[in-house]
Design a protein around this motif. Structure first.
Motif, PDB file in Angstrom:
ATOM      1  N   UNK A 641      46.577   4.149  31.578  1.00 21.13           N
ATOM      2  CA  UNK A 641      47.342   5.117  30.791  1.00 21.13           C
ATOM      3  C   UNK A 641      46.431   5.603  29.668  1.00 21.13           C
ATOM      4  N   UNK A 642      46.466   6.894  29.403  1.00 23.35           N
ATOM      5  CA  UNK A 642      45.595   7.443  28.362  1.00 23.35           C
ATOM      6  C   UNK A 642      46.295   8.573  27.622  1.00 23.35           C
ATOM      7  N   UNK A 643      45.845   8.779  26.390  1.00 20.74           N
ATOM      8  CA  UNK A 643      46.353   9.867  25.561  1.00 20.74           C
ATOM      9  C   UNK A 643      45.211  10.833  25.299  1.00 20.74           C
ATOM     10  N   UNK A 644      45.467  12.109  25.573  1.00 21.01           N
ATOM     11  CA  UNK A 644      44.479  13.159  25.342  1.00 21.01           C
ATOM     12  C   UNK A 644      44.862  13.909  24.079  1.00 21.01           C
ATOM     13  N   UNK A 645      43.921  13.983  23.126  1.00 25.15           N
ATOM     14  CA  UNK A 645      44.169  14.721  21.902  1.00 25.15           C
ATOM     15  C   UNK A 645      43.684  16.143  22.032  1.00 25.15           C
ATOM     16  N   UNK A 646      44.506  17.091  21.585  1.00 26.65           N
ATOM     17  CA  UNK A 646      44.155  18.507  21.587  1.00 26.65           C
ATOM     18  C   UNK A 646      44.065  18.998  20.135  1.00 26.65           C
ATOM     19  N   UNK A 647      43.621  20.223  19.972  1.00 26.19           N
ATOM     20  CA  UNK A 647      43.643  20.842  18.659  1.00 26.19           C
ATOM     21  C   UNK A 647      42.764  20.120  17.663  1.00 26.19           C
ATOM     22  N   UNK A 660      49.704  15.633  15.500  1.00 26.30           N
ATOM     23  CA  UNK A 660      48.861  15.281  16.639  1.00 26.30           C
ATOM     24  C   UNK A 660      49.356  16.023  17.874  1.00 26.30           C
ATOM     25  N   UNK A 661      48.503  16.894  18.422  1.00 22.62           N
ATOM     26  CA  UNK A 661      48.787  17.542  19.702  1.00 22.62           C
ATOM     27  C   UNK A 661      48.258  16.633  20.804  1.00 22.62           C
TER      28      UNK A 661
END
Length: 914
Positions: A641-647, A660-661
């Protein structure tokens, strides 16, 4: 055996005479003869006690045997002390080692009948519970004297029940266990006692439960622990209890030693000094070599005060032993070398006198005797010709202690600020307008002040002139005072913060400067006063990633997984306190913009990683582990499982108020069930982890929330699933995504989760971004998107006519530069893959110059403009001001940006500056 030494021993101690009379064979004991002239190691004492009690099962015989052994050892110690065959440190260490093993064997002996009757004490964690015995005071410091009692605290790791026929709670079992231990050592029989046991240092003191759980002790110290208990716990040491015992002791350290310099200890120090003086006068104990002026306690108190003030930042000062810490104080230059020598010399002499007094009759006394015969015995034992010469030396030592005590721990000089208060008020009155004067008047005559205790009100009155003096020295006194008054009102019931500001003039000056520069910081401190603990002690260095990770891990370590409120509170305060540290560094240390953004991004990533771990564990606890796409179990390390940060978080460019996007991806088998008692599908598992993460981060409480989380950039936006498999994400991006979604992907980066999955995402991101694209098409789409943003978010025509420039959204602003960097990646990375490597604008522009896509001058100009505009956006955020600024001040910067925008994307761009 030496007859002269024997005679001197018996002259020094009436108790030794009694021991010899009761045990005529004492002088013929092999162990006594062999060991009279050399120190006893802890191992030797341990083996001696064990072998002496070996195979004894009868309680009466066991108690008799240990008491006789104690008498024989006491005879030896008195012999050595009277004949100066040992020194204070060696003697107190041996006495403490003997106390340790006596507690241990008594604990083991007391356990046997209790287990036979009630069974093993089992914690809810399934582990057999041990009785944790904490040594306090001189025993804890391994500084026991000849007739010390031993101060103990009993604890256990976890609540539960015994597993025998007569089942009782673990706490009740441990209470019975402790009571028996005390009886075995403390009960006076025909053979005397082993040690007097004092339990009054336990939470709530006499009348409270004799044994306490780890959790209950932690709660007590955090909510009810008093200042004197911090002094007591300095010397705490674990005697029994294994790893659980050491974990319990580690838990108490933050209560005793504040993380940074603890200014509150100064006031406590003065209060303790006054209390000591009152006690000496009330009890008429001037001739008590422990409690009287210049006595043992004053030496210990000097050392302990410095330990409490500086021990959190100078770990070497956390040592339990007085002499060791005294030397460390000298090495740290907190005490002058001569002061260290004087205090050490006096302490060792006073402890020898203490031993001489207690050797007389095996009584716990530190009072100098009044009987001529006893005085003669003491002066002879200590090597003085008579009592007067002894008293002369004693008083010389005590005078040196009194001198240090008075000069190092003295009342403040009369506060000149209070004397000149009327003058300060006149100066303040001259700089305040009528509205501000009214606010000050309402503050002092409002309900909040009327409800204060006398002590709190006095602290406020003492603090007020310090505040006035500090704000009068600021650039804008009225602004500073008006911003700080809500903060002062918010801490009126915790006036310890006012004490900290009084004691630390530098901290107060920094606070005033911060208030002048940043109302945002003032509002944060006002809303969450607990952050003052960090602010008043911070060193204004930007936090390091490794330190952030260690700090948060330690804070979460002792909180159970089902204590969700406590977990969220730790996350919130961790984030807020560290962001505050960054803001202070930004304002006061003028840290570089990119380092500030790096630090803010690190805080967000560390928090997100911790929250994701917690969310994953919570769902696993309820439903078991899922399987990954290859059929392997997804454990905590390999969680797929992973979280991708945008912006901004993806671009490593977070600001102070940034949300946090994020996008959630997984690599689980969506169809396979988890392996728990309540199985769910892999798809449902991933969804629940994402929801729990969002809940941990965004739930609003009295402490605020951790971060706002925006998930709208996921495939298909709000209409799409909250979590997407990596494969589905790939298919969407390659076949269905709009160009603006690829544009958003330029500023995407994995920020949390399983490393293998994160690596796969980074490969996929580069693959998507480096696809060949038609430059004209990219230019057209980027221009359309940019125009929509200007229309919806930029300044209106009227604002532009009034000379307003929106730093972020108007032409020549931050977003123009960001769009040019994103355009460069989308249009040119097909033939220059290195452009897709980084997600932050500065390094993208640097790579564009390095690959020849932009000239070095153009890239440098854009970077400088970008950094200048972002630095101003940070300043405005700290000042709680909008992004609308005076256009005339930014003409040159905007012109540079607009010319490049015209050249790269929109030939009509220059009209924006007309």
């Amino acid at each position: 055996m030496n007859a002269e030494q024997l005679q001197k021993t018996l002259h020094a101690s009436q108790y030794a005479e009694q021991v010899l009379a009761n045990h005529e064979s004492l002088l013929q004991q092999d162990y006594a003869i062999d060991q009279f002239l050399k120190p006893l190691s802890a191992d030797y004492i341990h083996q001696l006690v064990i072998s002496t009690l070996q195979d004894i099962q009868d309680e009466t015989l066991w108690m008799k045997t240990l008491r006789i052994l104690r008498a024989r050892l006491m005879f030896r110690w008195i012999w050595q002390d009277a004949n100066q065959l040992t020194d204070v440190v060696t003697l107190t260490q041996e006495l403490s080692d003997f106390a340790d093993i006596c507690v241990q064997v008594a604990k083991d002996f007391a356990r046997i009948p209790l287990v036979a009757k009630h069974g093993e004490p089992m914690g809810y964690n399934g582990k057999v519970q041990d009785l944790i015995v904490v040594a306090m005071g001189k025993h804890g410091a391994q500084e026991l004297n000849l007739s010390s009692d031993i101060d103990l605290i009993f604890a256990f790791d976890e609540q539960g029940e015994t597993n025998g026929r007569k089942c009782i709670e673990v706490q009740q079992f441990c209470i019975l266990w402790g009571q028996k231990l005390i009886y075995l050592l403390d009960h006076i029989t025909a053979d005397g006692f082993v040690f007097r046991v004092d339990m009054r240092l336990r939470p709530w003191g006499d009348g409270s439960a004799l044994a306490i759980s780890h959790v209950a002790l932690e709660k007590y110290l955090s909510q009810h622990g008093r200042e004197w208990e911090r002094y007591a716990w300095i010397k705490a040491r674990i005697i029994t209890g294994g790893q659980e015992g050491y974990e319990l002791l580690e838990m108490t350290r933050p209560f005793v030693f504040r993380k940074y310099v603890d200014y509150t200890a100064f006031e406590a120090m003065r209060e303790m000094k006054a209390m000591i003086e009152r006690e000496v006068q009330r009890r008429n104990i001037e001739d008590n070599i422990k409690l009287g002026a210049g006595g043992i306690r004053e030496v210990e108190f000097i050392v302990q005060v410095f330990q409490l003030i500086y021990g959190g930042s100078k770990l070497e000062l956390q040592d339990r032993q007085c002499l060791v810490s005294l030397r460390h104080l000298g090495e740290a230059e907190l005490l002058e070398p001569q002061a260290v020598l004087d205090l050490e010399d006096a302490y060792l002499f006073l402890r020898r006198v203490e031993h001489a007094i207690q050797a007389l009759n095996d009584q716990q006394s530190q009072a100098l005797p009044t009987e001529p015969e006893l005085r003669a015995r003491i002066s002879d034992t200590l090597g003085f010709a008579d009592w007067d010469s002894f008293m002369q030396t004693l008083n010389e030592k005590r005078v040196k202690v009194i001198y240090q005590f008075e000069h190092l721990i003295k009342e403040n000089e009369p506060d000149s600020l209070l004397e000149n208060y009327s003058q300060l008020e006149k100066q303040l009155d001259a700089v305040l307008d009528d509205q501000a004067k009214n606010l000050v008047h309402e503050f002092w005559y409002g309900h909040a002040i009327k409800k204060l205790t006398a002590k709190a009100l006095q602290r406020l009155k003492t603090f007020w002139p310090h505040l006035i003096e500090a704000v009068l020295q600021s650039e804008n006194p009225q602004m500073a005072l008006m911003r700080l008054m809500p903060l002062v009102e918010s801490v009126l019931r915790r006036t310890v913060y006012l004490v900290m500001l009084i004691e630390s003039k530098g901290a107060l000056q920094r606070l005033v400067k911060m208030a002048t520069v940043s109302p945002w910081i003032c509002e944060e401190l006002t809303q969450y006063p607990v952050l003052l603990d960090e602010f008043l002690s911070m060193d204004f260095e930007l936090p390091k990633r490794s330190d952030l990770e260690d700090s948060l891990r330690q804070q979460l370590l002792r909180i159970e997984l089902d204590e969700v409120e406590d977990l969220m509170r730790v996350l919130r305060l961790f984030k807020k306190s560290n962001v505050l540290t960054v803001a202070a560094s930004d304002v006061l240390a003028e840290s570089h913009l990119m380092k500030v953004s790096d630090a803010l991004t690190d805080i967000a990533e560390v928090t997100a990683n911790a929250a994701l771990q917690l969310a994953y564990q919570m769902i696993v606890k309820k439903h078991g582990y899922p399987l990954d796409s290859e059929g392997q179990r997804c454990g905590l390390e390999h969680n797929a499982f992973a979280i991708i940060g945008y912006g901004k978080v993806g671009g490593i460019e977070l600001g102070y108020g940034s949300d946090l996007d994020v996008v959630f991806i997984h690599n689980m088998d969506e169809q396979a069930d988890t392996d728990g008692i309540k199985p769910i599908s892999g798809f449902e598992f991933a969804m629940r982890v994402a929801r729990k993460f969002v809940s941990l981060m965004t739930t609003q409480t009295l402490d605020g929330r951790v971060y706002d989380v925006d998930t709208r950039l996921r495939p298909s936006g709000d209409a799409g699933l909250l979590v997407t498999s990596l494969r589905a994400f790939e298919q969407y991006q390659l076949k269905s995504a709009w160009l603006w979604e690829h544009q958003a992907l330029v500023r995407a980066r994995s920020i949390a989760g399983e490393q293998c999955l994160r690596d796969k995402f980074e490969v996929l991101r580069c693959q998507i971004l480096t696809q060949p694209r038609d430059e004209a098409y990219v230019r057209s789409e980027v221009l359309k998107m940019r125009q929509k943003m200007k229309d919806h978010l930029g300044s209106s025509k009227e604002q532009k006519k009034d000379g307003i420039f929106h730093l972020k959204q108007d032409a020549g602003g931050i977003v123009d530069i960001e769009f040019m960097a994103q355009y460069a990646v989308l249009a040119w990375s097909g033939s220059n893959p290195d452009l897709a490597h980084y997600s932050d604008n500065v390094r993208i522009l640097e790579d564009a110059a390095r690959t020849g896509c932009l000239s070095s001058d153009d890239a440098t100009a854009l970077i400088q403009a970008y950094l200048r505009e972002r630095a101003e956006s940070h300043r405005l955020a700290l000042a709680n001001q909008s992004m609308q600024v005076n256009a005339a001040d930014w003409y040159d910067t905007r012109e540079v940006v607009c010319k490049l925008w015209q050249r790269l994307i929109d030939p009509t761009a220059m009209s924006a500056l007309d």
